[in-house]
Design a protein around this motif. Sequence first.
Motif, PDB file in Angstrom:
ATOM      1  N   PRO A  58     -30.289  94.561 117.334  1.00 51.93           N
ATOM      2  CA  PRO A  58     -29.146  94.003 116.606  1.00 51.93           C
ATOM      3  C   PRO A  58     -28.418  95.032 115.734  1.00 51.93           C
ATOM      4  O   PRO A  58     -29.058  95.874 115.096  1.00 51.93           O
ATOM      5  CB  PRO A  58     -29.763  92.900 115.740  1.00 51.93           C
ATOM      6  CG  PRO A  58     -31.221  93.087 115.787  1.00 51.93           C
ATOM      7  CD  PRO A  58     -31.566  94.005 116.912  1.00 51.93           C
ATOM      8  N   ASP A 117     -25.604  93.628 113.887  1.00 50.03           N
ATOM      9  CA  ASP A 117     -25.385  92.634 112.825  1.00 50.03           C
ATOM     10  C   ASP A 117     -25.751  91.284 113.441  1.00 50.03           C
ATOM     11  O   ASP A 117     -26.238  91.251 114.575  1.00 50.03           O
ATOM     12  CB  ASP A 117     -23.941  92.748 112.279  1.00 50.03           C
ATOM     13  CG  ASP A 117     -22.873  92.349 113.289  1.00 50.03           C
ATOM     14  OD1 ASP A 117     -23.216  91.673 114.289  1.00 50.03           O
ATOM     15  OD2 ASP A 117     -21.702  92.707 113.091  1.00 50.03           O
ATOM     16  N   VAL A 157     -24.275  89.075 114.989  1.00 49.59           N
ATOM     17  CA  VAL A 157     -23.606  88.631 116.218  1.00 49.59           C
ATOM     18  C   VAL A 157     -23.498  89.718 117.295  1.00 49.59           C
ATOM     19  O   VAL A 157     -23.052  89.449 118.399  1.00 49.59           O
ATOM     20  CB  VAL A 157     -22.180  88.076 115.935  1.00 49.59           C
ATOM     21  CG1 VAL A 157     -22.251  86.841 115.064  1.00 49.59           C
ATOM     22  CG2 VAL A 157     -21.290  89.138 115.307  1.00 49.59           C
ATOM     23  N   ARG A 158     -23.884  90.960 116.968  1.00 46.84           N
ATOM     24  CA  ARG A 158     -23.735  92.037 117.948  1.00 46.84           C
ATOM     25  C   ARG A 158     -25.034  92.801 118.101  1.00 46.84           C
ATOM     26  O   ARG A 158     -25.889  92.783 117.213  1.00 46.84           O
ATOM     27  CB  ARG A 158     -22.675  93.050 117.494  1.00 46.84           C
ATOM     28  CG  ARG A 158     -21.324  92.490 117.180  1.00 46.84           C
ATOM     29  CD  ARG A 158     -20.414  93.629 116.777  1.00 46.84           C
ATOM     30  NE  ARG A 158     -19.086  93.158 116.452  1.00 46.84           N
ATOM     31  CZ  ARG A 158     -18.700  92.829 115.228  1.00 46.84           C
ATOM     32  NH1 ARG A 158     -19.538  92.911 114.212  1.00 46.84           N
ATOM     33  NH2 ARG A 158     -17.457  92.406 115.014  1.00 46.84           N
ATOM     34  N   LYS A 213     -21.967  89.701 109.503  1.00 45.35           N
ATOM     35  CA  LYS A 213     -21.099  90.284 110.528  1.00 45.35           C
ATOM     36  C   LYS A 213     -20.239  91.388 109.917  1.00 45.35           C
ATOM     37  O   LYS A 213     -19.615  91.186 108.861  1.00 45.35           O
ATOM     38  CB  LYS A 213     -20.218  89.166 111.104  1.00 45.35           C
ATOM     39  CG  LYS A 213     -19.366  89.626 112.255  1.00 45.35           C
ATOM     40  CD  LYS A 213     -18.507  88.487 112.787  1.00 45.35           C
ATOM     41  CE  LYS A 213     -17.546  89.035 113.814  1.00 45.35           C
ATOM     42  NZ  LYS A 213     -16.487  88.089 114.149  1.00 45.35           N
TER      43      LYS A 213
END
Length: 407
Positions: A207, A209, A211-212, A295
């Motif tokens: 990861p 963050d 979401v990514r 994020k």
Amino acid sequence: MSELQHLAGKHILLGLSGGIACYKSAELVRLLSKAGATVQVVMTEAAEQFITPVTMQALSNRPVVSSQWDAREPNNMAHINLSREADLMLVAPASADFIAKLAQGRADDLLSLMALARPIERCPLAVAPAMNREMWAHPATQRNLEQIRADGAFLLGPGNGDQACGEVGDGRMLEAAELLDEVIALFQPKRLAGLKLLISAGPTFEPIDPVRGITNHSSGKMGFAIARAAREAGAEVTLVAGPVHLPTPRGVKRIDVQTAQQMFDAVLPLAASHRVFVATAAVADWRPAAAADHKIKKDGSGQAPSIAMTENPDILAAVAALPQGPYCVGFAAESQDLVTHGRAKLIRKGVPLIVGNIGPATFGRDDNALLLIDAEGEREIPHNDKLTLARELVRGIAERLLHTQRP
Ligand code: CTP
């Protein structure tokens, strides 16, 4: 051999005894036939209450037999004639009553007569129980099962879940696709019987963050195929898998992880208790040094954020360095110079066997070719579907284990 033809040349005597699960046997005939087997259906009188011989004949493309007095057999000995041709006798569904008959060696109908008359060495018996959970749990049934197992029968299932009677528990017949996999496994040589095998598979996801993240195109298919092939060969298999969209092969214990560190933490404590470790995972070499808690947003400056990276632990090298470690098999996905890079990896990781493949040609595909690289030299396993390759690799590993003393 295509994946669909894993039973080519096999003749299966499929016996149906009375049970609502007979409807699943219609699908089973289709799957066995699609896998290349020929199927002779034998039904008890009770089975005919649940599904018609017409259906089973149409699907198997052979007349169904159900009576030992069937005059179509010139010598009137269906129990001898049909059981001499078969490579396997599979009773699915096997009712509690039919299992009791098998346990006692009774022979008062064609199906039980056949079970008794088949050549026991050449035509093994597999039984897929199907019954209500109370019938399954009854001491008489359990006693009978123990007896038929001691007599050499293979027990397939049962499954667990909703039952036709509305109750929930053990005793459901396995689904047709599950039975197909079990039948295919029965025919595989037990080269790894009693051994414990640990496999890492799939990509890792690191990861950045919430979401990514950083990942790669590994589908996990090769590792999952090896898990299946090793289990077919009689091994007790644990599969540590990164994020993949694949069903767990039957009988395999699966541990899901996301990051390289989690994979390391799952594999290392298990490694010493396993005889073989096969590292098929495409582990990310680096991860973001610290994943952001929230994020990461554009700040309007037009500047892309820079992400500090740190190296991930090398799982394979760490397992290979264990003093009482397993026999280690590494994978090398390269884009060129497979032999040179593979051999360098063999030495760098300190493992006895590297399996090389050309990365971009294999990721996500169902087929591939492998190159086994060890101290003796190189051997190619030519292009084939991944399950066939996996079986060849299992054979290669089993052969090498014979010459390898456990440290
Ligand atoms: N491997 C591992 N842990 C890592 C990296 C790799 O267990 N952190 C294992 C893989 O599962 C594979 C083998 O090591 O069995 C080779 O991995 P690969 O990424 O191809 O090799 P690298 O050591 O990363 O070398 P390079 O990046 O130069 O190809």
